[in-house]
Design a protein around this motif. Structure first.
Motif, PDB file in Angstrom:
ATOM      1  N   LEU A  78      -4.252  -0.793  -8.423  1.00  0.00           N
ATOM      2  CA  LEU A  78      -4.711   0.589  -8.634  1.00  0.00           C
ATOM      3  C   LEU A  78      -4.952   0.802 -10.120  1.00  0.00           C
ATOM      4  O   LEU A  78      -4.148   0.355 -10.954  1.00  0.00           O
ATOM      5  CB  LEU A  78      -3.600   1.543  -8.161  1.00  0.00           C
ATOM      6  CG  LEU A  78      -3.730   3.026  -8.514  1.00  0.00           C
ATOM      7  CD1 LEU A  78      -4.842   3.673  -7.696  1.00  0.00           C
ATOM      8  CD2 LEU A  78      -2.402   3.756  -8.247  1.00  0.00           C
ATOM      9  N   ASN A  98       0.849  12.341  -9.555  1.00  0.00           N
ATOM     10  CA  ASN A  98       0.223  13.669  -9.393  1.00  0.00           C
ATOM     11  C   ASN A  98       1.240  14.807  -9.468  1.00  0.00           C
ATOM     12  O   ASN A  98       0.912  15.918  -9.876  1.00  0.00           O
ATOM     13  CB  ASN A  98      -0.542  13.733  -8.065  1.00  0.00           C
ATOM     14  CG  ASN A  98      -1.872  13.018  -8.157  1.00  0.00           C
ATOM     15  OD1 ASN A  98      -2.506  12.991  -9.212  1.00  0.00           O
ATOM     16  ND2 ASN A  98      -2.299  12.399  -7.069  1.00  0.00           N
ATOM     17  N   ALA A 138       1.178   6.900  -6.683  1.00  0.00           N
ATOM     18  CA  ALA A 138       0.055   7.798  -6.973  1.00  0.00           C
ATOM     19  C   ALA A 138       0.482   9.257  -6.763  1.00  0.00           C
ATOM     20  O   ALA A 138       0.189  10.139  -7.582  1.00  0.00           O
ATOM     21  CB  ALA A 138      -1.128   7.458  -6.074  1.00  0.00           C
ATOM     22  N   HIS A 139       1.226   9.507  -5.678  1.00  0.00           N
ATOM     23  CA  HIS A 139       1.676  10.869  -5.377  1.00  0.00           C
ATOM     24  C   HIS A 139       2.630  11.367  -6.459  1.00  0.00           C
ATOM     25  O   HIS A 139       2.518  12.505  -6.929  1.00  0.00           O
ATOM     26  CB  HIS A 139       2.356  10.881  -4.007  1.00  0.00           C
ATOM     27  CG  HIS A 139       2.901  12.206  -3.618  1.00  0.00           C
ATOM     28  ND1 HIS A 139       2.098  13.318  -3.487  1.00  0.00           N
ATOM     29  CD2 HIS A 139       4.169  12.627  -3.366  1.00  0.00           C
ATOM     30  CE1 HIS A 139       2.853  14.361  -3.157  1.00  0.00           C
ATOM     31  NE2 HIS A 139       4.112  13.965  -3.100  1.00  0.00           N
ATOM     32  N   ALA A 157       0.832  -1.214   0.000  1.00  0.00           N
ATOM     33  CA  ALA A 157       0.000   0.000   0.000  1.00  0.00           C
ATOM     34  C   ALA A 157       0.860   1.256   0.000  1.00  0.00           C
ATOM     35  O   ALA A 157       0.559   2.234  -0.698  1.00  0.00           O
ATOM     36  CB  ALA A 157      -0.933  -0.003   1.203  1.00  0.00           C
ATOM     37  N   THR A 158       1.941   1.243   0.775  1.00  0.00           N
ATOM     38  CA  THR A 158       2.804   2.432   0.837  1.00  0.00           C
ATOM     39  C   THR A 158       3.400   2.723  -0.534  1.00  0.00           C
ATOM     40  O   THR A 158       3.508   3.886  -0.948  1.00  0.00           O
ATOM     41  CB  THR A 158       3.912   2.204   1.887  1.00  0.00           C
ATOM     42  OG1 THR A 158       3.265   2.003   3.132  1.00  0.00           O
ATOM     43  CG2 THR A 158       4.826   3.403   2.009  1.00  0.00           C
ATOM     44  N   THR A 159       3.771   1.670  -1.257  1.00  0.00           N
ATOM     45  CA  THR A 159       4.311   1.875  -2.611  1.00  0.00           C
ATOM     46  C   THR A 159       3.221   2.408  -3.540  1.00  0.00           C
ATOM     47  O   THR A 159       3.475   3.262  -4.398  1.00  0.00           O
ATOM     48  CB  THR A 159       4.909   0.558  -3.144  1.00  0.00           C
ATOM     49  OG1 THR A 159       5.821   0.069  -2.162  1.00  0.00           O
ATOM     50  CG2 THR A 159       5.644   0.775  -4.449  1.00  0.00           C
ATOM     51  N   LEU A 160       1.990   1.924  -3.340  1.00  0.00           N
ATOM     52  CA  LEU A 160       0.870   2.471  -4.131  1.00  0.00           C
ATOM     53  C   LEU A 160       0.722   3.973  -3.870  1.00  0.00           C
ATOM     54  O   LEU A 160       0.620   4.778  -4.803  1.00  0.00           O
ATOM     55  CB  LEU A 160      -0.413   1.717  -3.770  1.00  0.00           C
ATOM     56  CG  LEU A 160      -1.702   2.079  -4.513  1.00  0.00           C
ATOM     57  CD1 LEU A 160      -2.692   0.894  -4.471  1.00  0.00           C
ATOM     58  CD2 LEU A 160      -2.396   3.309  -3.970  1.00  0.00           C
ATOM     59  N   TYR A 161       0.735   4.359  -2.575  1.00  0.00           N
ATOM     60  CA  TYR A 161       0.566   5.791  -2.262  1.00  0.00           C
ATOM     61  C   TYR A 161       1.700   6.599  -2.889  1.00  0.00           C
ATOM     62  O   TYR A 161       1.491   7.694  -3.409  1.00  0.00           O
ATOM     63  CB  TYR A 161       0.555   6.035  -0.746  1.00  0.00           C
ATOM     64  CG  TYR A 161      -0.442   5.212   0.033  1.00  0.00           C
ATOM     65  CD1 TYR A 161      -1.716   4.960  -0.482  1.00  0.00           C
ATOM     66  CD2 TYR A 161      -0.112   4.672   1.273  1.00  0.00           C
ATOM     67  CE1 TYR A 161      -2.624   4.190   0.226  1.00  0.00           C
ATOM     68  CE2 TYR A 161      -1.025   3.907   1.989  1.00  0.00           C
ATOM     69  CZ  TYR A 161      -2.275   3.665   1.454  1.00  0.00           C
ATOM     70  OH  TYR A 161      -3.175   2.908   2.152  1.00  0.00           O
ATOM     71  N   GLU A 162       2.931   6.052  -2.840  1.00  0.00           N
ATOM     72  CA  GLU A 162       4.081   6.770  -3.385  1.00  0.00           C
ATOM     73  C   GLU A 162       3.920   6.968  -4.890  1.00  0.00           C
ATOM     74  O   GLU A 162       4.089   8.083  -5.412  1.00  0.00           O
ATOM     75  CB  GLU A 162       5.378   5.999  -3.099  1.00  0.00           C
ATOM     76  CG  GLU A 162       6.585   6.723  -3.695  1.00  0.00           C
ATOM     77  CD  GLU A 162       7.887   5.913  -3.652  1.00  0.00           C
ATOM     78  OE1 GLU A 162       7.928   4.853  -2.979  1.00  0.00           O
ATOM     79  OE2 GLU A 162       8.842   6.337  -4.324  1.00  0.00           O
TER      80      GLU A 162
END
Ligand code: GLV
Ligand code: MN
Ligand code: MN
Length: 415
Positions: free
Chosen positions: A278, A244, A240-241, A233-238
């Motif tokens: 994702l 952006n 995605a960020h 999940a942390t890699t997903l958030y990274e």
């Protein structure tokens, strides 16, 4: 010029709204019981109007005119998003029905041929614009066989359940038509912001999708020190960020991107997630910014994978939709009708949403007409438009249809 019947138009639109109504919106995803009920109702409505009507093997409803000469295809889709608004698609479908009725009631236009259509699964439960792809022969067997919805239901099973297994599929008879016109709510704020009533669509955006799968190691959330974690999940958030942060550098004025669906497994507070996925979707009216966004994604994924922690796999999540220009001749007919009924209150504009017209355009001259959306809201229960705008848009479409057909039948090939 033919005159539409505002009460008949609004009453049919409201009836369609009642099938699958929930809250202020509609839940009528493709092949659901409500969707098939709406399609059977439409078929009956087309027949009452004098059209010869069929529901084909993917659920498209086509009403064919019995009049001779070049025909105009008019319609949209009657399936909805999982939680959709009442006008997205439905507006253009009921406009098609009303245009047939209005032309049939006027001595000057009663011999003109208008076919009405409701395409299936425009809203991508299984395959975006499934119905128009099937009709134009651009639905590949591989895409169809691999099609599964978000809940894991296979397209083949949904077709069987809807009673469509083995039912013949229609193919677009391109030689029959002078063109296709799809009316739609704008689904954005531009018409309302500029005080205009009609949009004549110049182009439809292209769209691409990428699915990322993140694989790490599931573990205990209390005992696994941060340095040891392989947290999907942390890699997903990274990622995605960073998307952006990086996409604005490559984006054109109207490039948009959305990460609207993700899954973290096992989705539990005290577990470091070992798996996540994702979906990224991005759109623009030309290919260059989309190519640039794709290159950014490839670079970011390669960079994160090179660290050797959580691995990312990136694959296309859907068949890309290419940007499409609308037919200039048909736009001219719509623009003239708009100027007649809303002088100075119409504009040419691009469509940021995709539409069946984008697929039909590969086989037929195609065009679109927009009416304002209140507050620019769509794909939400709150989606709405003013009755007077709904009525005006249909009258513009009826006039445009009559003039397109009069020109096509006076001198075939000329619009
Ligand atoms: C179509 O509904 C889209 O998402 O543009
Ligand atoms: Mn739509
Ligand atoms: Mn939609």
């Amino acid at each position: 010029m033919p005159a539409i019947d505002p009460e008949r138009l609004l009453s049919d639109l409201r009836h369609l709204r009642s099938i699958g109504a929930q809250d202020r919106g509609v839940v009528r995803p493709a092949f659901s019981a409500a969707d098939m009920e709406a399609r059977r109702w439409l078929k009956k409505r087309y027949e009452e109007t004098g059209l010869e009507s069929t529901i084909d093997g993917v659920g498209n409803v086509l009403g064919r005119s019995r009049n001779p000469g070049k025909a105009l295809l008019v319609g949209s889709h009657s399936d909805t998003q999982p939680t959709g608004g009442w006008l997205d698609g439905a507006l253009g479908v009921i406009y098609g029905l009303e245009v047939v009725r209005a032309l049939a009631a006027d001595d000057a236009t009663r011999t003109l041929a208008v076919d009405a259509v409701s395409f299936q699964d425009e809203e991508s439960r299984f395959v975006g614009c499934l119905g128009s792809r099937s009709l134009t022969g651009t639905l590949s067997p591989e895409v169809e066989q691999g099609a599964v919805d978000n809940g894991g239901v296979r397209l083949a099973d949904a077709l069987r359940e809807a009673g469509l297994a083995g039912v013949p599929r229609l193919r677009l008879e391109a030689a029959r038509y002078a063109g296709f016109v799809e009316a739609h709510i704008e689904q954005g704020p531009d018409l309302e912001d500029t005080g205009r009533k009609i949009g004549v669509v110049s182009s439809i955006v292209g769209l691409r999708g990428i699915r990322f799968v993140f694989r790490g190691q599931q573990n205990h959330a209390g005992t696994t020190m941060m340095a040891r974690r392989r947290d999907a999940a942390t890699t997903l958030y990274e990622l995605a960020h960073r998307i952006n942060q990086e996409f604005p550098k490559a984006a054109g004025e109207r490039t948009v991107w959305t990460m609207g669906r993700l899954r973290v497994t096992p989705n539990a507070t005290s577990i470091v997630p070992g798996y996540a996925d994702l979906d990224l979707q991005f759109r623009d009216a030309s290919d260059a910014p989309l190519d640039a966004c794709e290159r950014i994604v490839a670079r970011l994924v390669a960079e994160i994978n090179a660290r050797g922690g959580v691995s990312i796999e990136a694959t296309p999540s859907r068949t890309p939709i290419p940007p499409t220009r609308m037919d200039a001749g048909l736009q001219e007919h719509i623009a003239r009708a708009a100027e007649r009924h809303a002088p100075g209150k119409w504009q040419h504009m691009p469509s940021g949403a995709f539409h069946d017209a984008g697929f039909i355009a590969a086989s037929l001259p195609s065009a679109m007409l927009f009416i304002p959306s209140i507050g620019g809201i769509s794909h939400d229960f709150a989606e709405d438009s003013r009755d007077e705008d709904i009525v005006l848009g249909c009258q513009v479409l009826a006039d445009a249809a009559a003039s397109i057909l009069a020109a096509a039948n006076a001198a075939p090939g000329v619009q």
